[in-house]
Enzyme design. Sequence first.
Site, PDB file in Angstrom:
ATOM      1  CG  ASP A 206      -2.323   0.560   0.850  1.00  0.00           C
ATOM      2  OD1 ASP A 206      -2.391   1.753   0.497  1.00  0.00           O
ATOM      3  OD2 ASP A 206      -3.305  -0.189   0.915  1.00  0.00           O
ATOM      4  CG  HIS A 280      -4.332   1.906  -2.208  1.00  0.00           C
ATOM      5  ND1 HIS A 280      -4.490   2.407  -0.938  1.00  0.00           N
ATOM      6  CD2 HIS A 280      -5.583   1.909  -2.748  1.00  0.00           C
ATOM      7  CE1 HIS A 280      -5.767   2.669  -0.704  1.00  0.00           C
ATOM      8  NE2 HIS A 280      -6.449   2.389  -1.805  1.00  0.00           N
ATOM      9  CD  GLU A 347     -10.100   3.613  -0.678  1.00  0.00           C
ATOM     10  OE1 GLU A 347     -10.957   3.895   0.152  1.00  0.00           O
ATOM     11  OE2 GLU A 347      -8.919   3.332  -0.375  1.00  0.00           O
TER      12      GLU A 347
END
Length: 639
Positions: A206, A280, A347
């Site tokens: 991440d 990410h 995301e």
Amino acid sequence: MKRTLLSFATAALLFTSTSCADKTCATADKELALIPVPQEMTVGSDCFTLTRRASITLDTSNEDLKGIAQYFNEKIAPATGFTLPVEKHGKIEFKLTDDAALGDEGYHLKVKHGDIILTANKPAGIFYGVQTLLQMLPAEIKSTTEQPTDKKWTIPCVDITDKPQFPWRGLMLDVSRHWFTKEEVMKYIDELAEYKMNVFHWHLTDDQGWRLEIKSLPKLTEVGAWRAPRVGQWWQRERQQPGEEATYGGFYTQEDVKEVLAYAAKRFVRVIPEIDVPGHGVAALVAYPELACMKAPDAVNVGNKFYGEDENTLCIGKESTFEFMDKVLTEVAALFPDEYIHIGGDECFKGFWHKCPRCQARMKAENLKNEEELQSYFIHRMGDMLKEKGKKLVGWDEILEGGLAPDANVMSWRGMEGGIKAAQAGHHVIMTPTNHCYIDLWQGEPSVEPDTYSMCRLKDSYSFNPVPEGVPAEMVLGGQGNLWAESVPTFRHAEYMTWPRGWALAEVLWSGPAKSDWNGFWPRVEKHFVRADQADINYARSMYNAIVSPYLQDDVLKVELGSEIDGTDIYYTFDNTDPDRHTPKYSEPLSIPKNATWLRIVTYRDGKPVGKVITLTVKELAKRAEKDKRTTHGNLDVS
């Protein structure tokens, strides 16, 4: 005398006996509190007593069965001071049998006064039957300290036939936002396996750290696994400063991973690695800045705000990005034996792609209408790449945007909608909706919980049903709890956030939501608190805390109090003193006395305090009520 428990709810009832053949094996308050509760169970009044004179019988040519016997001994030895040998005519038999009704993970367990017979189709079923056996032993079996020699290790006589409702029963641990050691990861796997969970989803990469050694790309861990040390609230932290040493972090070597995989396999737990792309990606971009669209960040993110400001997405316009991903996935596929690899896809900020001439050129060349289709193009290529390596792709529900790759499997976290859409289109799904499965959220009154951002109570997790209406049940593999670690800096806190909500999810996914019974479940949770204490496993007692719901009625502030558990007494004060059972007892919504500044609340059960003392200012209550804007007050949830 025997008693057949006809329903799932009654299967959780207390086991009591006053007519036991061995008077040491049962008393009037003896309780049988299994999580997950079995599908079918008959409880007798007698019991089996485990002693060092017992032994285990099994097919010694079967390495899995031998491993389960070793596991059983590892679990009982610290507290009992003995292990059981494997012999031809033992009192405990592990036996594989041909019974199609049990499936791959079901088992039949028969405990009698003189012997125990555990049968299953596959070794996994034997393992899960062993978990049931261990839970039926006294709580002290969980202790790491040898108990007195006169301690009786009794197991109630039962006849159990059991198998899981769903094949995917898991927990996810995020090791990027905060670093957890190899030993802690294995402890987490051991704890979830004890509740018949069979999937460990390992979120390995991440923005805040790349945790997996990729030998062909050494900078991923040399650089990407480390950041400046920080404490304080996530997203409010000071950026890593120029020249500041990056000392916080760590990574797993491939040898570490092999050790974890062997440990998990012994517990029949699948390990699903996640490499979160194309977003990410700060840690990857810091290690290999040439993968960015424009300018890679200077340092691995420490928990400071960056979304939309700093690049964290791989450049899809560069072919070198796909060469990078091929190297990563080649090593991941070779290392992890499971058929699934999770590639994230969630995301993903697309603003830099919109500005990037290479990404725009890729869109034009591939006739892609927008950046959502550009992400879909990337996911399709990842799917093809994994297929070449004999693997299947799993991604978060954002991979639906722009069109889903043909062989992709969807993990639905933004509610159930993504999973419904994917399942109806013929894709397998794993349901992980935030309101039931995000165990990084508050599990009770926020003012007495560690900092996070939203609510998921124990009762919310227990009410989870992975199969929504209109979706073929066979398309839903199951579900899992997700522990994101932004606000989870230590392993002790990871345990606190996981248990008991993980127990609730374990029961729903094994026993089936149609047979769940909240009033039968929470008393068993209390018994497992005792077992966790013996094992020094941390957990949350938030289910005991009062639920505080302020609201406005005709512009007048009022407060409703409630509890997850029936029979809880709630006491309160407005006079700045600590509440107890001698202060006013809650019976109806409260009006705020004139000039009051504080409301203090505590919960009692059976005349004893059980919840934390909650202290809220009237100003805070008014702020919550204004935020909620409710005209009615039937909902006790705080969000």
